[in-house]
Design a protein around this motif. Structure first.
Motif, PDB file in Angstrom:
ATOM      1  N   LYS B 147      54.713  25.241 -13.628  1.00 39.27           N
ATOM      2  CA  LYS B 147      53.335  25.194 -13.142  1.00 39.27           C
ATOM      3  C   LYS B 147      52.590  24.149 -13.945  1.00 39.27           C
ATOM      4  O   LYS B 147      52.232  24.380 -15.088  1.00 39.27           O
ATOM      5  N   VAL B 148      52.385  22.991 -13.317  1.00 39.24           N
ATOM      6  CA  VAL B 148      51.794  21.875 -14.056  1.00 39.24           C
ATOM      7  C   VAL B 148      50.389  22.222 -14.549  1.00 39.24           C
ATOM      8  O   VAL B 148      49.951  21.756 -15.589  1.00 39.24           O
ATOM      9  N   ASP B 149      49.715  23.103 -13.793  1.00 42.84           N
ATOM     10  CA  ASP B 149      48.356  23.479 -14.199  1.00 42.84           C
ATOM     11  C   ASP B 149      48.339  24.102 -15.587  1.00 42.84           C
ATOM     12  O   ASP B 149      47.411  23.904 -16.369  1.00 42.84           O
ATOM     13  N   ASP B 150      49.391  24.884 -15.885  1.00 43.00           N
ATOM     14  CA  ASP B 150      49.477  25.506 -17.211  1.00 43.00           C
ATOM     15  C   ASP B 150      49.381  24.472 -18.320  1.00 43.00           C
ATOM     16  O   ASP B 150      48.878  24.745 -19.400  1.00 43.00           O
ATOM     17  N   TRP B 151      49.933  23.296 -18.053  1.00 41.48           N
ATOM     18  CA  TRP B 151      50.028  22.283 -19.100  1.00 41.48           C
ATOM     19  C   TRP B 151      48.801  21.393 -19.135  1.00 41.48           C
ATOM     20  O   TRP B 151      48.639  20.589 -20.024  1.00 41.48           O
ATOM     21  N   ASN B 152      47.956  21.556 -18.118  1.00 40.76           N
ATOM     22  CA  ASN B 152      46.694  20.825 -18.143  1.00 40.76           C
ATOM     23  C   ASN B 152      45.620  21.610 -18.868  1.00 40.76           C
ATOM     24  O   ASN B 152      44.537  21.102 -19.118  1.00 40.76           O
ATOM     25  N   LYS B 153      45.923  22.886 -19.164  1.00 39.56           N
ATOM     26  CA  LYS B 153      44.922  23.701 -19.832  1.00 39.56           C
ATOM     27  C   LYS B 153      44.657  23.192 -21.237  1.00 39.56           C
ATOM     28  O   LYS B 153      45.517  22.561 -21.862  1.00 39.56           O
TER      29      LYS B 153
END
Lengths: 227, 227
Positions: B147-153
């Motif tokens: 989940k790329v969003d996790d890494w944008n956090k």
């Protein structure tokens, strides 16, 4: 004056299907969102792979430790910046005005990143085989100069030669502890060098072995600092 | 009982031209000089490259930092050991008697090294394209779960979620210093988590920025320790 990317591309022996990709590889993040950071990430990984594979083939008798050290000696910021300078990469970099004024085109990190980004761009544009060939051509002189024997030397010898090459005093080894019964003693030795205030300890079943371990730790420390 | 390499090779969907290379990939250094260390060195580099390239393609909008973090989350000792266990690699490892007795076939480091060595052997045996395809098949489920969003956090959120995932108390942030004149103050914050006795500091132009910096340092520290 910034020269045109097309001139550099000819000098580097590259013919891009997508010239935009090549321009992007030359574009520092100081310019804006469309920059070479993603291509540098890709180039860094393909470079590491190509060099690792080539060393594996060239030195069938070298162990994993020697191969890793050889790779680190070829692929590091200063060796990449040197290659970039040989091709006058700095003249073609696309920098933001701040970096331009402060001489970013001369900086090791910016030069080395741009060279890796070119590798990433070439991979995207023409695939792994063309990219591999180009990287190996770029590194041909460095491969020719490699002396695997240097990397087979023991850590104390390597650390000593590193200091001598930099015209620094020799490393100092100091016994800082002994423990265990007579027949099963262990020794602890501290290694100091003038280039860092940090010291490294090593433990071994003889004083000599402890010195080698301390020297190995110091070499690793200096390598980490150089990154 | 050690099972035959041929059985594993079929289970993994591999048909080696040179079966010796595959056996070598399964051979731990405790057996002797002919072991999988060189192949592991090669496999490590091709794995890093293949995953980096795939992430670059899958996430065209992700920055270099996010791509690097995604790669580190896929390629690390525990994730490789997990993949090795899914294929019962431990049953096929060729270990020296000492490692055999001490349960080396269960150890993360030995399993993960052997899996990388298989990648290196496949590269030698059948080239980069076949090797790439096999690696991507092996990692297919892990890619599907990304989940790329996790890494944008931001770092504080990521650190908090890491603690929650491990059912640990939340990180604690403590202001340890302020300096500078009113209009140009800098803040220093210390971050503590229960999983390590080490603490990490961060500095910023606001207390919030200092906390983010401290969280980022803590994430890096925990990642280094996990290696």
């Amino acid at each position: 004056m910034i020269k045109k990317p097309e001139i550099l591309s000819v000098k580097l022996g590259l013919a891009f299907n997508d010239p935009q990709l090549f321009s992007m590889a030359l574009t520092h993040r100081s310019v804006g969102a469309r920059n070479n950071e993603r291509l540098e990430y890709l180039g860094d990984s393909v470079l590491g792979f190509v060099i690792a594979e080539q060393l594996y083939e060239l030195f069938p008798d070298a162990g994993e430790g020697v191969l890793s050290r050889l790779r680190a000696s070829l692929v590091n910021q200063s060796s990449l910046a040197e290659l970039a300078r040989q091709h006058n990469l700095g003249d073609y970099l696309i920098l933001g005005s701040g970096e331009l004024k402060s001489g970013g085109f001369r900086r090791d990190s910016i030069l080395s990143d741009a060279l890796e980004a070119i590798m990433g761009a070439l991979l995207r544009d023409q695939g792994i085989d063309v990219c591999r060939q180009w990287i190996l051509r770029l590194f041909a002189d460095k491969f020719a100069d490699l002396k695997v024997d240097d990397w087979n030397k023991d850590p104390k010898t390597r650390l000593q030669e590193l200091m001598q090459a930099n015209r620094k005093p020799l490393p100092v080894y100091e016994l800082v502890g002994m423990s265990g019964a007579d027949h099963a003693q262990t020794f602890e030795v501290k290694c100091s060098v003038v280039v860092t205030s940090e010291t490294c300890n090593g433990v071994g079943i003889s004083r000599k072995k402890a010195e080698q371990a301390a020297a190995e730790n110091m070499l690793n420390l200096l390598q980490t600092k150089a990154k």
